[in-house]
Motif scaffolding. Structure first.
Motif, PDB file in Angstrom:
ATOM      1  N   ILE A   1       4.042  11.771  -7.556  1.00 40.57           N
ATOM      2  CA  ILE A   1       2.650  11.519  -7.074  1.00 40.57           C
ATOM      3  C   ILE A   1       1.624  10.764  -7.848  1.00 40.57           C
ATOM      4  N   ALA A   2       1.975  10.441  -8.897  1.00 39.46           N
ATOM      5  CA  ALA A   2       1.087   9.518  -9.804  1.00 39.46           C
ATOM      6  C   ALA A   2       1.117   7.973  -9.214  1.00 39.46           C
ATOM      7  N   PHE A   3       2.052   7.750  -8.098  1.00 35.40           N
ATOM      8  CA  PHE A   3       1.883   6.467  -7.597  1.00 35.40           C
ATOM      9  C   PHE A   3       1.424   6.560  -6.152  1.00 35.40           C
ATOM     10  N   SER A   4       1.102   7.825  -5.563  1.00 39.63           N
ATOM     11  CA  SER A   4       0.413   8.140  -4.348  1.00 39.63           C
ATOM     12  C   SER A   4      -0.673   7.180  -4.067  1.00 39.63           C
ATOM     13  N   LYS A   5      -0.843   6.619  -3.085  1.00 43.15           N
ATOM     14  CA  LYS A   5      -1.898   5.759  -2.498  1.00 43.15           C
ATOM     15  C   LYS A   5      -2.284   4.550  -3.496  1.00 43.15           C
TER      16      LYS A   5
ATOM     17  N   TYR B   1       0.856  -1.340   0.106  1.00 40.02           N
ATOM     18  CA  TYR B   1       0.022  -0.118  -0.049  1.00 40.02           C
ATOM     19  C   TYR B   1       0.968   0.965  -0.052  1.00 40.02           C
ATOM     20  N   VAL B   2       0.995   2.101  -1.121  1.00 39.29           N
ATOM     21  CA  VAL B   2       1.777   3.048  -1.443  1.00 39.29           C
ATOM     22  C   VAL B   2       1.388   4.238  -0.500  1.00 39.29           C
ATOM     23  N   LYS B   3       2.346   4.767   0.324  1.00 37.88           N
ATOM     24  CA  LYS B   3       1.943   5.798   1.178  1.00 37.88           C
ATOM     25  C   LYS B   3       1.463   7.072   0.160  1.00 37.88           C
TER      26      LYS B   3
END
Length: 195
Positions: free
Chosen positions: A169-173, A156-158
């Motif tokens: 930021i494109a991989f955020s959450k 689970y990416v922070k």
């Protein structure tokens, strides 16, 4: 590129990206496939489109960031004003994917409606590369302890706004599920509700 070749590479691309989903909650779309998300053709989110696409492709395929020529009619002014500037028309910040299929490199660029040969893309868009990263490098970064929490084999990416190691930021959450060979089994991206 022949029509048959283009159909074959497009089929390959969309088959590979079937493991990619986009979570748009609380949007009425909720979670949709990458292909359905791409069909919206949203503007100004090329970094998201390319980051999501790479997660469905092979480990050695590349996520690219740079500048491209989008046909700026004022390009001749840049050339006159800055005659020593490299590729003066290539002034549009952009993100795209380069991937290998059946002996050739291709480009997925959400601004185009088709997959194109890399050499044709380079001739047409005249890219100036700022960064290029293989998918396996991205997986290593975004499954690290700095960037993600691991629970039951799922990463689970922070929320990525303060961690210097995890810059995209494109991989955020997002949620990354890997198989026993550490290959992406399923990738669910999170797109903020403002899109």
């Amino acid at each position: 590129m022949t029509t048959i070749q283009n159909l074959s590479v497009s089929d390959y691309f969309f088959k590979q990206t079937k493991k990619v989903f986009v979570d748009r909650r609380p949007s009425p779309f909720d979670i949709e496939t990458f292909e359905a998300f791409l069909n919206h053709r949203y503007e100004q989110i090329c970094y998201y489109y390319s980051a999501y696409a790479i997660m469905g492709l092979e480990d050695t395929d590349k996520l690219v960031r740079g500048r491209i020529d989008v046909g700026n009619e004022l390009g001749f002014l840049y050339q006159k004003m800055f005659p020593n500037m490299e590729r003066p028309n290539s002034d549009y910040d952009h993100g795209w994917v380069e991937f290998y299929y059946e002996g050739h490199w291709y480009v997925f660029d959400n601004l185009l409606k088709i997959i194109v040969l890399k050499e044709d893309y380079e001739e047409f868009r005249k890219p100036v590369i700022n960064s290029k990263m293989m998918k396996q490098e991205l997986i290593k970064i975004y499954t690290s302890k700095e960037c993600a929490n691991l629970s039951n084999g799922i990463y689970y990416v922070k929320e990525l706004d303060s961690e210097p190691t995890c810059t995209s930021i494109a991989f955020s959450k997002s949620i990354i599920e890997l198989d026993e060979k550490q290959k992406v089994k399923k990738f669910t991206a999170y797109l903020p509700p403002s899109y």
